[in-house]
Design an enzyme around this catalytic site. Structure first.
Site, PDB file in Angstrom:
ATOM      1  N   ARG A 201     -19.459  34.137 -90.595  1.00 14.62           N
ATOM      2  CA  ARG A 201     -19.683  35.357 -90.426  1.00 14.62           C
ATOM      3  C   ARG A 201     -19.302  35.593 -89.389  1.00 14.62           C
ATOM      4  O   ARG A 201     -18.909  35.241 -88.497  1.00 14.62           O
ATOM      5  CB  ARG A 201     -21.092  35.711 -91.246  1.00 14.62           C
ATOM      6  CG  ARG A 201     -21.404  36.288 -92.087  1.00 14.62           C
ATOM      7  CD  ARG A 201     -22.657  36.971 -92.253  1.00 14.62           C
ATOM      8  NE  ARG A 201     -23.611  35.889 -92.219  1.00 14.62           N
ATOM      9  CZ  ARG A 201     -24.464  35.977 -91.063  1.00 14.62           C
ATOM     10  NH1 ARG A 201     -24.313  37.117 -89.363  1.00 14.62           N
ATOM     11  NH2 ARG A 201     -25.423  35.131 -89.884  1.00 14.62           N
ATOM     12  N   LYS A 346     -23.526  38.933 -97.858  1.00 17.88           N
ATOM     13  CA  LYS A 346     -24.422  39.951 -96.877  1.00 17.88           C
ATOM     14  C   LYS A 346     -23.922  41.395 -96.953  1.00 17.88           C
ATOM     15  O   LYS A 346     -25.444  42.055 -95.929  1.00 17.88           O
ATOM     16  CB  LYS A 346     -24.267  39.307 -95.468  1.00 17.88           C
ATOM     17  CG  LYS A 346     -24.488  38.013 -94.884  1.00 17.88           C
ATOM     18  CD  LYS A 346     -26.526  38.073 -96.013  1.00 17.88           C
ATOM     19  CE  LYS A 346     -26.594  36.423 -95.682  1.00 17.88           C
ATOM     20  NZ  LYS A 346     -27.851  36.792 -96.288  1.00 17.88           N
ATOM     21  N   HIS A 365     -35.098  38.540 -94.951  1.00 22.45           N
ATOM     22  CA  HIS A 365     -33.710  37.588 -95.218  1.00 22.45           C
ATOM     23  C   HIS A 365     -34.869  36.011 -95.596  1.00 22.45           C
ATOM     24  O   HIS A 365     -35.352  35.403 -94.624  1.00 22.45           O
ATOM     25  CB  HIS A 365     -32.750  37.639 -94.504  1.00 22.45           C
ATOM     26  CG  HIS A 365     -32.225  36.365 -94.249  1.00 22.45           C
ATOM     27  ND1 HIS A 365     -32.081  35.775 -92.785  1.00 22.45           N
ATOM     28  CD2 HIS A 365     -31.630  36.503 -95.242  1.00 22.45           C
ATOM     29  CE1 HIS A 365     -30.788  34.941 -93.229  1.00 22.45           C
ATOM     30  NE2 HIS A 365     -30.436  35.054 -94.783  1.00 22.45           N
ATOM     31  N   SER A 383     -29.159  31.563 -90.825  1.00 23.09           N
ATOM     32  CA  SER A 383     -28.623  31.138 -91.461  1.00 23.09           C
ATOM     33  C   SER A 383     -29.379  29.377 -91.109  1.00 23.09           C
ATOM     34  O   SER A 383     -29.240  29.196 -89.757  1.00 23.09           O
ATOM     35  CB  SER A 383     -27.307  31.547 -90.838  1.00 23.09           C
ATOM     36  OG  SER A 383     -26.594  30.852 -91.678  1.00 23.09           O
ATOM     37  N   LYS A 387     -33.560  27.857 -96.153  1.00 24.98           N
ATOM     38  CA  LYS A 387     -34.547  28.893 -96.692  1.00 24.98           C
ATOM     39  C   LYS A 387     -34.080  28.371 -98.322  1.00 24.98           C
ATOM     40  O   LYS A 387     -35.073  28.012 -99.247  1.00 24.98           O
ATOM     41  CB  LYS A 387     -33.637  30.323 -96.547  1.00 24.98           C
ATOM     42  CG  LYS A 387     -34.351  31.048 -95.545  1.00 24.98           C
ATOM     43  CD  LYS A 387     -33.862  31.970 -95.871  1.00 24.98           C
ATOM     44  CE  LYS A 387     -32.032  32.141 -95.016  1.00 24.98           C
ATOM     45  NZ  LYS A 387     -31.672  32.021 -93.840  1.00 24.98           N
ATOM     46  N   THR A 388     -32.389  27.932 -98.486  1.00 28.44           N
ATOM     47  CA  THR A 388     -32.742  26.995 -99.677  1.00 28.44           C
ATOM     48  C   THR A 388     -32.943  26.164 -99.492  1.00 28.44           C
ATOM     49  O   THR A 388     -33.389  26.289-100.441  1.00 28.44           O
ATOM     50  CB  THR A 388     -29.976  27.002 -98.958  1.00 28.44           C
ATOM     51  OG1 THR A 388     -30.565  28.334 -98.866  1.00 28.44           O
ATOM     52  CG2 THR A 388     -29.769  27.070-101.417  1.00 28.44           C
ATOM     53  N   ASP A 402     -31.922  33.130-100.651  1.00 28.53           N
ATOM     54  CA  ASP A 402     -31.549  33.918 -99.410  1.00 28.53           C
ATOM     55  C   ASP A 402     -31.772  35.233 -98.969  1.00 28.53           C
ATOM     56  O   ASP A 402     -32.763  35.744 -98.229  1.00 28.53           O
ATOM     57  CB  ASP A 402     -30.576  33.694 -99.299  1.00 28.53           C
ATOM     58  CG  ASP A 402     -29.649  34.141 -98.534  1.00 28.53           C
ATOM     59  OD1 ASP A 402     -28.818  34.947 -98.129  1.00 28.53           O
ATOM     60  OD2 ASP A 402     -30.754  33.759 -97.428  1.00 28.53           O
ATOM     61  N   ARG A 467     -19.737  24.897 -97.625  1.00 37.18           N
ATOM     62  CA  ARG A 467     -21.266  25.923 -98.660  1.00 37.18           C
ATOM     63  C   ARG A 467     -20.585  25.777-100.074  1.00 37.18           C
ATOM     64  O   ARG A 467     -19.597  25.419-100.188  1.00 37.18           O
ATOM     65  CB  ARG A 467     -20.528  27.360 -98.565  1.00 37.18           C
ATOM     66  CG  ARG A 467     -21.346  28.097 -97.325  1.00 37.18           C
ATOM     67  CD  ARG A 467     -22.308  28.347 -97.385  1.00 37.18           C
ATOM     68  NE  ARG A 467     -23.529  28.662 -95.975  1.00 37.18           N
ATOM     69  CZ  ARG A 467     -24.298  29.362 -95.633  1.00 37.18           C
ATOM     70  NH1 ARG A 467     -25.212  29.409 -96.717  1.00 37.18           N
ATOM     71  NH2 ARG A 467     -24.312  29.301 -94.078  1.00 37.18           N
TER      72      ARG A 467
HETATM   73  N1  LIG Z   1     -36.769  19.090 -91.470  1.00 39.74           N
HETATM   74  C1  LIG Z   1     -35.353  20.283 -91.539  1.00 39.74           C
HETATM   75  N2  LIG Z   1     -35.413  21.075 -93.141  1.00 39.74           N
HETATM   76  C2  LIG Z   1     -35.143  22.396 -93.928  1.00 39.74           C
HETATM   77  N3  LIG Z   1     -33.620  21.693 -93.684  1.00 39.74           N
HETATM   78  C3  LIG Z   1     -33.254  20.333 -92.918  1.00 39.74           C
HETATM   79  C4  LIG Z   1     -33.933  19.397 -92.218  1.00 39.74           C
HETATM   80  N4  LIG Z   1     -33.503  18.583 -91.062  1.00 39.74           N
HETATM   81  C5  LIG Z   1     -32.026  18.775 -92.088  1.00 39.74           C
HETATM   82  N5  LIG Z   1     -32.079  20.038 -92.736  1.00 39.74           N
HETATM   83  C6  LIG Z   1     -30.524  20.752 -93.014  1.00 39.74           C
HETATM   84  O1  LIG Z   1     -30.528  21.920 -92.977  1.00 39.74           O
HETATM   85  C7  LIG Z   1     -30.209  22.748 -94.035  1.00 39.74           C
HETATM   86  C8  LIG Z   1     -30.568  24.290 -94.419  1.00 39.74           C
HETATM   87  O2  LIG Z   1     -29.040  24.647 -94.800  1.00 39.74           O
HETATM   88  P1  LIG Z   1     -29.805  25.923 -95.641  1.00 39.74           P
HETATM   89  O3  LIG Z   1     -31.485  25.333 -96.150  1.00 39.74           O
HETATM   90  O4  LIG Z   1     -28.930  26.452 -96.650  1.00 39.74           O
HETATM   91  O5  LIG Z   1     -30.417  26.866 -94.735  1.00 39.74           O
HETATM   92  P2  LIG Z   1     -30.265  28.565 -95.132  1.00 39.74           P
HETATM   93  O6  LIG Z   1     -30.475  28.884 -96.328  1.00 39.74           O
HETATM   94  O7  LIG Z   1     -31.472  28.757 -94.146  1.00 39.74           O
HETATM   95  O8  LIG Z   1     -28.809  29.240 -94.613  1.00 39.74           O
HETATM   96  C9  LIG Z   1     -29.404  21.952 -94.793  1.00 39.74           C
HETATM   97  O9  LIG Z   1     -28.355  21.543 -94.451  1.00 39.74           O
HETATM   98  C10 LIG Z   1     -30.683  21.203 -95.088  1.00 39.74           C
HETATM   99  O10 LIG Z   1     -30.517  19.683 -95.106  1.00 39.74           O
HETATM  100  C1  LIG Z   2     -24.289  32.890 -95.676  1.00 37.94           C
HETATM  101  C2  LIG Z   2     -25.547  34.090 -95.300  1.00 37.94           C
HETATM  102  O1  LIG Z   2     -26.635  33.201 -95.728  1.00 37.94           O
HETATM  103  P1  LIG Z   2     -27.941  31.838 -95.072  1.00 37.94           P
HETATM  104  O2  LIG Z   2     -28.994  32.478 -94.348  1.00 37.94           O
HETATM  105  O3  LIG Z   2     -28.154  30.910 -96.596  1.00 37.94           O
HETATM  106  O4  LIG Z   2     -26.947  31.185 -94.491  1.00 37.94           O
HETATM  107  C3  LIG Z   2     -25.799  34.211 -93.952  1.00 37.94           C
HETATM  108  O5  LIG Z   2     -26.760  34.009 -93.630  1.00 37.94           O
HETATM  109  O6  LIG Z   2     -25.058  33.965 -93.082  1.00 37.94           O
HETATM  110 CA   LIG Z   3     -29.394  29.552 -97.729  1.00 42.58          CA
HETATM  111 MN   LIG Z   4     -29.256  34.306 -95.977  1.00 42.27          MN
END
Ligand SMILES: Nc1ncnc2c1ncn2[C@@H]1O[C@H](COP(=O)(O)OP(=O)(O)O)[C@@H](O)[C@H]1O
Ligand SMILES: C=C(OP(=O)(O)O)C(=O)O
Ligand SMILES: [Ca+2]
Ligand SMILES: [Mn+2]
Length: 687
Positions: A201, A346, A365, A383, A387-388, A402, A467
Site C-alpha cells: 500500500r 482497504k 481491523h 498488517s 490476523k489471517t 481482516d 499474497r
Molecule cells: N507467532 C506467530 N504468530 C502469528 N503469525 C506468525 C507467527 N510467526 C510467524 N508468523 C507469520 O506472520 C504472518 C502473519 O500474516 P497474516 O496472518 O496474513 O497477517 P495479517 O492478516 O495480520 O496481515 C504469516 O506469514 C505467519 O505465518
Molecule cells: C492488505 C492488508 O491487510 P493485512 O492486514 O492482511 O495486511 C493491509 O492491512 O494492508
Molecule cells: Ca491478513
Molecule cells: Mn488488513
C-alpha cells in the site's frame, strides 16, 4: 527402383528416376507435378485396387455444419435467475406486485448498461459512454444494446466501452492469460499475477476530499492518515481515470456487496482495467446471487481503478505518480499509479470505517472466528501481525480474516474473502491457507518454477509481501453466513520487533484502551511500500491507515461494547522473543497457537498472574505447551542489562506516541481519563 509398381500402401503411381533439378522444374511446370521425393502425383484416374476409407456420416454432430457451430455447442446459457421474468408467464406471480418488479431480460440489461454508462460518465458531458456488454473479440457474444448516442462529437464519444460484467473466475483466468503479461496458472491452479511497481500500500499517496458533508466527522492533522484534497482536484483525477478506462478496448465491472449483516449491507461497483483486479475483488467482496444482481440498481460506492495509468504530477496535492483518492460525498474512489490490489480492499474498508460508526456500529481491523460453543474471538492487528493466520484455525469456525463490524446484533465480516500473506507459507504450518491456494485464488507477486509452475513461497525476489486472495468458502470450516454473536475475547496482536513484550498478557479495561489507541507493532517488511526492515510503529486502532474518525471514537465504542458484553482483552506478541530483531527469534507460531487455544478454552482466565515491570502487564505463570521461560521475556534474554535498556527504550516510544492524544480536545469522544494514561508504561526513576 521400380518405374511402375504398387507402393507398400497399395497405391498405384508412376515413378520416375530422380531428374536434374532443371528437368524436374520443367516437369513441375508441365503439370507433371513431381512430389518432393521423386514420386509423381498419385494417378487417381485408374480405379484404385481397393475401397478407400470414408468418414462416418451416420451420426452427424447434432446437425453441426462447421467448426463455429461446433464451438457454439461448448458453452450453454446459465440457467435464468429464479425470480420471475414477467407476470404473463408466471401465473403464480402475486397480482399486486408492481410491473417494475418484473422487467424483461432486455429491459433489465438496458437498465444495467445505463447504470454502468452513468458510472463511466465524464462529468463534462450530459451522457456516459456508449456501453456494450461482452468482449469485443468475442464475435457476436456482445449483445448490442448500446446506450443512447452521444450529444457531443469526439473520438471517445464515437468509441464503445466494452464491459466485462461480473465475469466468472474461469473467464477472468482466460482474460488474464490472454492479455495480461505476467499472468500464469500455478501447479495448484491459482492465478499468479504481478502488481507492477507497487507491491504494497502507498499510505503517503492517499487523499481524502475535505467537503462539507463529512469534514467535521473526520480526523485531520497530526497523526491522521487522512491527507486532504479539494473537490476540484478529485474531479481532475476522476476525469483522468474515467478517460483512461473509456479509452481501453474493454473494462471489467464488478457489482458486489460488503458486510454480511443484511441490515447494513453496502452495494459496491468496481471498475477496473485488469482481470487480476476483477478476480481479486470477486474473491474479496461478497458475491451476489443472480437474483440479488437483478435488483442491484445504483451502487452505494464506486471504485475507478486506473492503477496502470499515473496521475498527472502537475495536479495539486500529488506527491508521486500514485494517488488514491476518496470522496465520501460523491461516494467514489479513484486509483491512479498503483496496481496493488490491496488499495481497493482497504479503500472500501475506510469507507466502512466512516459509514458504520455513524450507525453506531464499530468497524474493526481484525480477524474473527467462533468456537463450537459459540465463543467469538477478535484478532486486532496491523498488517502482518497474524490476523489471517490465527483466525484460520482447524478447531474453530472462520468468520473472517481482516475486516469486521460489531453491531447490536453481534459481529459480521465485511468481506467475502481472505487476503493472506504467503511468505514462507507451508502446508505443515498453515494447511488451511495452503489448501485454499487452488483454482480461483489470486497469487500476487509470488515466484514459481518455470516448468512445473510450483510456487516457492520462501522466494521474495519480487517482494516480501506476497499474497493469496481467495473466497472465504475456500476455508473448510468457514462460518456461512459470516456473522456471529458478541465477542468473548478481544486479542490485540503486536509484532514486537524489540522482543520485550511478553507473548501473552491479560489487559485491564484501561490497558485495553491504552494499547488499542497505541496500536504498537513492528511493520513486517513489505506490506507498506518502502518498508524493508521491521520498524517499530504505532498505528491507532491497529489500522490507522484506514480509520477516518479520531481513534478515541473507535476506542470509546470498543470499551462500551466490551463492558456491555463482558469481553476480556489480551495482548499477544507475535513478534520477537529472546532478543530484538536480528538477535532473538520470531515467536514460534506453534507457541502462539497454544496461547490462543488457552484464551479460547478459558483456561488462561484461571491462571496465576504476575505483573511485569514498567508496562505492568499481567503475565500468566503457565500456559499449556509453552515453555515457561518464554512467558517472561527477561528470562529468555541472555543480556539482562540490554533487556532493561530495550524495555525502557520501547516504553519511551509508547509515551512519546501517546502525547498526541493526551491533549486531544476536539470532539473528545473518549475522555482520556488519568486511568487510561496510567495504564501505559511507567518509567521508574532507577530504570
Ligand atoms: N507467532 C506467530 N504468530 C502469528 N503469525 C506468525 C507467527 N510467526 C510467524 N508468523 C507469520 O506472520 C504472518 C502473519 O500474516 P497474516 O496472518 O496474513 O497477517 P495479517 O492478516 O495480520 O496481515 C504469516 O506469514 C505467519 O505465518
Ligand atoms: C492488505 C492488508 O491487510 P493485512 O492486514 O492482511 O495486511 C493491509 O492491512 O494492508
Ligand atoms: Ca491478513
Ligand atoms: Mn488488513
Amino acid at each position: 527402383m521400380a518405374s511402375n509398381g504398387t507402393a507398400a500402401n497399395g497405391f498405384d503411381f508412376e515413378f520416375s528416376s530422380p531428374r536434374s533439378p532443371a528437368a524436374a522444374a520443367a516437369a513441375a511446370t508441365a503439370g507433371g507435378g513431381l512430389v518432393p521425393n521423386g514420386l509423381s502425383k498419385i494417378n487417381t484416374k485408374k480405379p484404385l485396387s481397393r475401397e478407400v476409407c470414408k468418414d462416418d456420416t451416420t451420426a452427424p454432430l447434432k446437425g453441426v455444419q462447421n467448426v463455429d457451430e461446433l464451438h457454439a455447442l461448448q458453452k450453454k446459457k446459465a440457467s435464468a435467475p429464479s425470480t420471475p421474468k414477467n407476470p404473463a408467464t408466471n401465473p403464480s406471480t402475486p397480482k399486486n406486485l408492481t410491473p417494475r418488479a418484473y422487467m424483461s431480460e432486455e429491459e433489465r440489461h438496458k437498465q444495467q448498461m445505463q447504470s454502468i454508462s452513468a458510472s463511466l460518465a465524464s462529468l463534462t458531458r450530459e451522457v456516459g459512454p456508449q456501453v456494450v456488454k461482452g468482449d469485443p473479440a468475442g464475435k457476436g457474444t456482445a449483445s448490442k444494446s448500446v446506450i443512447a448516442p452521444r450529444l457531443d462529437m469526439s473520438d471517445s464519444a464515437l468509441k464503445f466501452t466494452h464491459v466485462l460484467y461480473n465475469l466468472s473466475p474461469a473467464e477472468l483466468y482466460e482474460q488474464a492469460i490472454k492479455s495480461e503479461k505476467g499472468s500464469y496458472i500455478t501447479s495448484t491452479g491459482a492465478l499468479a499475477t504481478l502488481s507492477g511497481a507497487k507491491t504494497g500500500r502507498s499510505p503517503k499517496d492517499k487523499r481524502v476530499v475535505k467537503e462539507e458533508t463529512s469534514k467535521d466527522d473526520l480526523w485531520w492533522g497530526k497523526g491522521s492518515p487522512n491527507i486532504e484534497m479539494d473537490e476540484e482536484t478529485f474531479l481532475v483525477n476522476r476525469e483522468r481515470a474515467v478517460d483512461y478506462l473509456n479509452s481501453l478496448e474493454k473494462v471489467f465491472v464488478n457489482d458486489q456487496f460488503l458486510n454480511w449483516d443484511p441490515e447494513n449491507q453496502i452495494k459496491v461497483r468496481i471498475i477496473s482495467a485488469r482481470a487480476y483486479h476483477s478476480l481479486f475483488m470477486h474473491n474479496m467482496c461478497i458475491r451476489p446471487t443472480p437474483e440479488e444482481l437483478e435488483d442491484f440498481g445504483t451502487p452505494d460506492f464506486t471504485i475507478y481503478n486506473a492503477g496502470q495509468f499515473p496521475c498527472n504530477r502537475y495536479t495539486h496535492y500529488m506527491t508521486s505518480s500514485t494517488s488514491i483518492d476518496l470522496n465520501l460525498k460523491r461516494k467514489e474512489m479513484v486509483i491512479l499509479g498503483t496496481q496493488y490490489a490491496g488499495e481497493m480492499k482497504k479503500g472500501l474498508f475506510s469507507v466502512m470505517h466512516y459509514m458504520m460508526p455513524k450507525r453506531g456500529i464499530l468497524s474493526l481491523h481484525s480477524g474473527c472466528n467462533m468456537g463450537k460453543a459459540g465463543d467469538v474471538a477478535l484478532f486486532f492487528g496491523l498488517s502482518g501481525t497474524g490476523k489471517t493466520t490465527l483466525s484460520t484455525d482447524e478447531n474453530r469456525y472462520l468468520i473472517g480474516d481482516d475486516e469486521h463490524c460489531w453491531s447490536e446484533n453481534g459481529v459480521s465480516n465485511i468481506e467475502g474473502g481472505c487476503y493472506a500473506k504467503c511468505i514462507d507459507l507451508s502446508s505443515e504450518k498453515e494447511p488451511e491457507i495452503w489448501n485454499a491456494i487452488k483454482f480461483g485464488t489470486v497469487l500476487e507477486n509470488v515466484v514459481f518454477e518455470e516448468y512445473s509452475r510450483e510456487v516457492d513461497y520462501t522466494d521474495k525476489s519480487v517482494t516480501e509481501n506476497t499474497r493469496a486472495a481467495y473466497p472465504i468458502e475456500f476455508i473448510p470450516n468457514v462460518k456461512l453466513p459470516c456473522i456471529g454473536p458478541h465477542p468473548k475475547n478481544v486479542i490485540l496482536l503486536a509484532c514486537d520487533a524489540f522482543g520485550v513484550l511478553p507473548p501473552v498478557s491479560k489487559l485491564s479495561p484501561a490497558q485495553t484502551m491504552y494499547h488499542f489507541i497505541s496500536g504498537y507493532t513492528a511493520l513486517v517488511a513489505g506490506t507498506v511500500d518502502g518498508v524493508k526492515e521491521p520498524t517499530a510503529t504505532f498505528s491507532a486502532c491497529f489500522g490507522a491507515a484506514f480509520i477516518m474518525l479520531h481513534p478515541t471514537k473507535y476506542a470509546a465504542m470498543l470499551a462500551d461494547k466490551m463492558k456491555r458484553h463482558g469481553a476480556t482483552a489480551w495482548l499477544v506478541n507475535t513478534g520477537w522473543s529472546g532478543g530484538s530483531y536480528g538477535v532473538g527469534k520470531r515467536m514460534k507460531l506453534a507457541y502462539t497457537r497454544k496461547i490462543i487455544d488457552a484464551i479460547h478454552d478459558g483456561s488462561l482466565l484461571e491462571a496465576e498472574y504476575e505483573a511485569t515491570p514498567v508496562f505492568n502487564l499481567a503475565v500468566p505463570a503457565k500456559v499449556n505447551g509453552v515453555p515457561t521461560e518464554v512467558l517472561h521475556p527477561e528470562n529468555s534474554w541472555a543480556d539482562k542489562k540490554l533487556y532493561n535498556e530495550t524495555l525502557k527504550k520501547l516504553a519511551g516510544l509508547f509515551q512519546k506516541n501517546f502525547e498526541v492524544y493526551t491533549d486531544y480536545k476536539a470532539g473528545n469522544h473518549l475522555k482520556l481519563t488519568e486511568e487510561i494514561l496510567a495504564a501505559g508504561p511507567q518509567l521508574p526513576k532507577d530504570l
